[in-house]
Design an enzyme around this catalytic site. Structure first.
Site, PDB file in Angstrom:
ATOM      1  N   ASP A 195      -4.179   0.146  11.438  1.00  0.00           N
ATOM      2  CA  ASP A 195      -5.890  -0.224   9.696  1.00  0.00           C
ATOM      3  C   ASP A 195      -6.792   0.416   9.657  1.00  0.00           C
ATOM      4  O   ASP A 195      -7.709   0.218   8.941  1.00  0.00           O
ATOM      5  CB  ASP A 195      -5.796  -1.940   9.421  1.00  0.00           C
ATOM      6  CG  ASP A 195      -3.591  -2.396   9.377  1.00  0.00           C
ATOM      7  OD1 ASP A 195      -3.148  -1.623   8.683  1.00  0.00           O
ATOM      8  OD2 ASP A 195      -4.229  -3.362   8.612  1.00  0.00           O
ATOM      9  N   ARG A 222       7.398   2.263   3.760  1.00  0.00           N
ATOM     10  CA  ARG A 222       7.815   0.844   4.823  1.00  0.00           C
ATOM     11  C   ARG A 222       8.930   0.138   3.675  1.00  0.00           C
ATOM     12  O   ARG A 222       8.983   0.162   3.376  1.00  0.00           O
ATOM     13  CB  ARG A 222       6.399   0.108   4.285  1.00  0.00           C
ATOM     14  CG  ARG A 222       5.519   1.167   4.497  1.00  0.00           C
ATOM     15  CD  ARG A 222       4.833   0.063   4.080  1.00  0.00           C
ATOM     16  NE  ARG A 222       3.194  -0.944   5.163  1.00  0.00           N
ATOM     17  CZ  ARG A 222       2.163  -1.676   4.487  1.00  0.00           C
ATOM     18  NH1 ARG A 222       1.697  -1.828   3.731  1.00  0.00           N
ATOM     19  NH2 ARG A 222       2.066  -2.728   5.792  1.00  0.00           N
ATOM     20  N   CYS A 251       1.059  -1.280   0.297  1.00  0.00           N
ATOM     21  CA  CYS A 251       0.023  -0.242   0.367  1.00  0.00           C
ATOM     22  C   CYS A 251       0.826   1.307  -0.168  1.00  0.00           C
ATOM     23  O   CYS A 251       2.145   1.318   0.821  1.00  0.00           O
ATOM     24  CB  CYS A 251      -0.426  -0.186   1.710  1.00  0.00           C
ATOM     25  SG  CYS A 251      -2.270  -1.538   1.511  1.00  0.00           S
TER      26      CYS A 251
END
Ligand code: UD1
Length: 417
Positions: free
Chosen positions: A305, A121, A116
Site C-alpha cells: 500500500d 484479487r 481497487c
C-alpha cells in the site's frame, strides 16, 4: 467537483494527528456482526469504506449509530442473509462479512466483492478455507451462496498468507466446533488487532502476531468497547510527503512500531527520524537519496500500500531507484500520471519500475484510479511546482478522512473542488 486542488512546491511544516486505521476497523466491524450483543468501536475513521460497511451491517439487520469517532454496532437481531449492491461490489473487504454471516445465519448469498483496480484479487483462498471447515459454496453469475450446518475446526494451510483470508478463517474459527490451526497466516498488524478484539470479546486464540494461529472455537462472545489503532498507511503517506517536499513535521499518534520498514526506507533516503511516545518527528531536506532496490513484501516487509507513495517521493531523489511489486500484479497505475508531471519512470515488465530522479515535478491535471495511487498523486501535487488537480477524489476518500485538512495542518495550500 470530485477533485483536489494543490498549490505545491513548498516544504512541509507543522503537525497533524493520524486517524484510526481503515484496514483494522473494517474486519473489526465484521467481527462485531459475529457477536450477538452491542459493541462500541472507538477511534473509528470517518471514511467512505466504513460508511459502506455500516450500510452492509444495517442491510442485514444490525443497528448502527455513530457519534464523532465512536461507532455503536448492535448485532443482536439479524434479519437478512443476502448482500448485494454497490456496498459489496465497490469494496473488497465486504468479503470479511462472509464468515460472520455464515456463523450467525448458516447461509449467505453475496455478490462478488470489488475494490481497487490493483490486479485480479480473487477470493479462492477464502472459499477454499471455508470449504475445509464444512461450508458448501454454490457459485452463480456474479454472486455465490455459502451454506453450513455447523462450522468445524480443522487444520488449514493458506498457500499465500492473504490478509483477507486470514481474517475470514479467524471469524469462522472462533464460532466453529473444535480447534482450528491456521498455518501461513498473515501477520499484518491489522490481524493482531482483529485477534485482540476477538480475544477481549471472549475468543481463545494462541499465536497472535505469528504465522500459526490456534483457535479454540465455540466460546460465547460478548460485546466490548474497543479502540482502533492509528493508520500506519496514512502515517506513511505523510512521511513520504515530507521526504518528497522536504520540511519538518510531527505525526501525532503515528504507529511507529508498525512502520519499521517505512522508517528504514525514509532513513535510507536521508530523513532524520525521531520517535516519541506521542508520535513521529521527521526532518527531511530536498536532497534525498535514491533507493537502489526495494521490493514490497508481506509484513514486516515494506507494504504494497506504500509502493505508490514511495515511488512518488523517489521521483525527485538523486540517482536511480528500483521498486519491485511482489504482492499484486498490477499496481503501477500512477506511472503514466507521474510521467505527465515530469517524472522519469520506466517499467520493466509488469512488476518492476525504474525511477530516475528528476529535479522537480510540474503541476498538471492527473486522475486517480484507486485509493493509494490517488493519495500518491496528491503527494506528487504537494511536491510539484505550480498547481495540480487530482481528479476522482472519491477513491482517496475511501481511506483518508480529510486529506486536505491533514495537509493544511502541514502548511500546504490544498482544497477540494
Ligand atoms: C489487504 C488490505 C490491502 C493490502 C493487502 C496486502 C484490507 C481491507 N486490505 O487486502 O490494503 O494491500 O491486504 O497487504 O485490509 N489472493 C488470492 N486469492 C485470494 C486472496 C488473495 O490469490 O483468495 C492474492 C491476491 O491477489 C494478492 C495476495 O493474495 O496477490 C495478497 O492479497 P490479500 O493479502 O488477500 O489482500 P487483501 O486482504 O485483499
Amino acid at each position: 467537483m470530485d477533485a483536489i486542488h494543490i498549490r505545491g512546491g513548498n516544504a512541509l511544516f507543522g503537525e497533524t494527528k493520524i486517524q484510526g486505521s481503515k484496514n483494522a476497523v473494517l474486519p473489526v466491524m465484521a467481527a462485531a456482526l459475529l457477536i450477538e450483543d452491542v459493541c462500541i468501536i472507538e477511534n473509528c475513521p470517518c471514511i467512505s469504506d466504513v460508511h459502506h460497511m455500516q450500510q452492509l451491517l444495517i442491510g442485514v439487520g444490525c443497528k448502527v449509530s455513530r457519534t464523532d469517532q465512536t461507532l455503536m454496532i448492535d448485532a443482536r437481531n439479524l434479519s437478512e442473509d443476502t448482500m448485494s449492491g454497490e456496498n459489496v461490489t465497490g469494496m473488497r473487504s465486504s468479503i470479511t462479512l462472509l464468515s460472520a454471516m455464515l456463523a450467525r445465519m448458516g447461509e449467505v448469498t453475496m455478490a462478488y466483492p470489488g475494490g481497487c483496480v490493483i490486479g485480479e484479487r480473487p477470493i479462492d483462498l477464502h472459499l477454499n478455507a471455508l470449504r475445509r471447515m464444512g461450508v458448501s459454496i454454490y457459485e452463480k453469475e456474479g454472486c455465490f451462496t455459502a451454506r453450513v450446518k455447523e462450522l468445524e475446526g480443522t487444520v488449514i494451510r493458506l498457500p499465500i498468507s492473504s490478509v483477507g483470508a486470514t481474517e475470514n478463517v479467524l471469524l469462522a474459527s472462533v464460532m466453529a466446533k473444535g480447534v482450528t490451526v491456521l498455518q501461513n497466516a498473515a501477520m499484518e498488524p491489522e490481524i493482531v488487532t482483529l485477534c485482540e478484539f476477538l480475544r477481549e470479546a471472549g475468543a481463545v486464540i494462541e499465536g497472535i502476531g505469528g504465522s500459526v494461529l490456534i483457535i479454540q472455537g465455540g466460546h460465547k462472545l460478548h460485546g466490548i468497547r474497543f479502540r482502533i489503532p492509528a493508520d500506519r498507511i496514512v502515517a506513511g503517506t505523510y512521511l513520504m510527503s515530507v521526504l518528497g517536499a522536504g520540511g519538518h513535521i510531527f505525526l501525532e499518534d503515528a504507529p511507529v512500531a508498525q512502520m519499521r520498514s517505512m522508517l528504514r526506507a525514509a532513513e535510507e533516503m536521508g530523513a532524520q527520524i525521531h520517535i516519541f511516545r506521542e508520535g513521529l518527528n521527521v526532518i527531511a531536506d530536498e536532497n534525498k537519496r535514491a533507493i537502489p532496490y526495494l521490493k514490497t513484501e508481506i509484513y514486516p516487509g515494506f507494504p504494497t500500500d506504500m509502493q505508490s507513495p514511495l515511488m512518488t517521493a523517489l521521483s525527485t531523489a538523486k540517482g536511480v531507484s528500483v521498486i519491485e511489486e511482489t504482492i499484486f500484479e498490477n499496481r503501477f497505475h500512477i506511472v503514466e500520471q507521474l510521467k505527465k508531471m515530469g517524472a522519469c519512470i520506466e517499467m520493466k515488465g509488469k512488476r518492476k519500475a525504474v525511477i530516475v530522479g528528476v529535479d522537480s515535478l510540474l503541476g498538471c491535471e492527473v486522475t486517480a484510479q484507486e485509493l493509494r495511487g490517488g493519495a500518491a498523486l496528491v503527494i506528487a501535487g504537494v511536491m510539484a511546482l505550480g498547481e495540480t488537480v487530482v481528479h476522482n477524489r472519491h477513491f482517496i476518500e475511501r481511506g483518508y478522512e480529510d486529506i486536505c485538512r491533514d495537509y493544511q495542518n502541514l502548511g500546504v495550500s490544498i482544497c477540494t473542488g
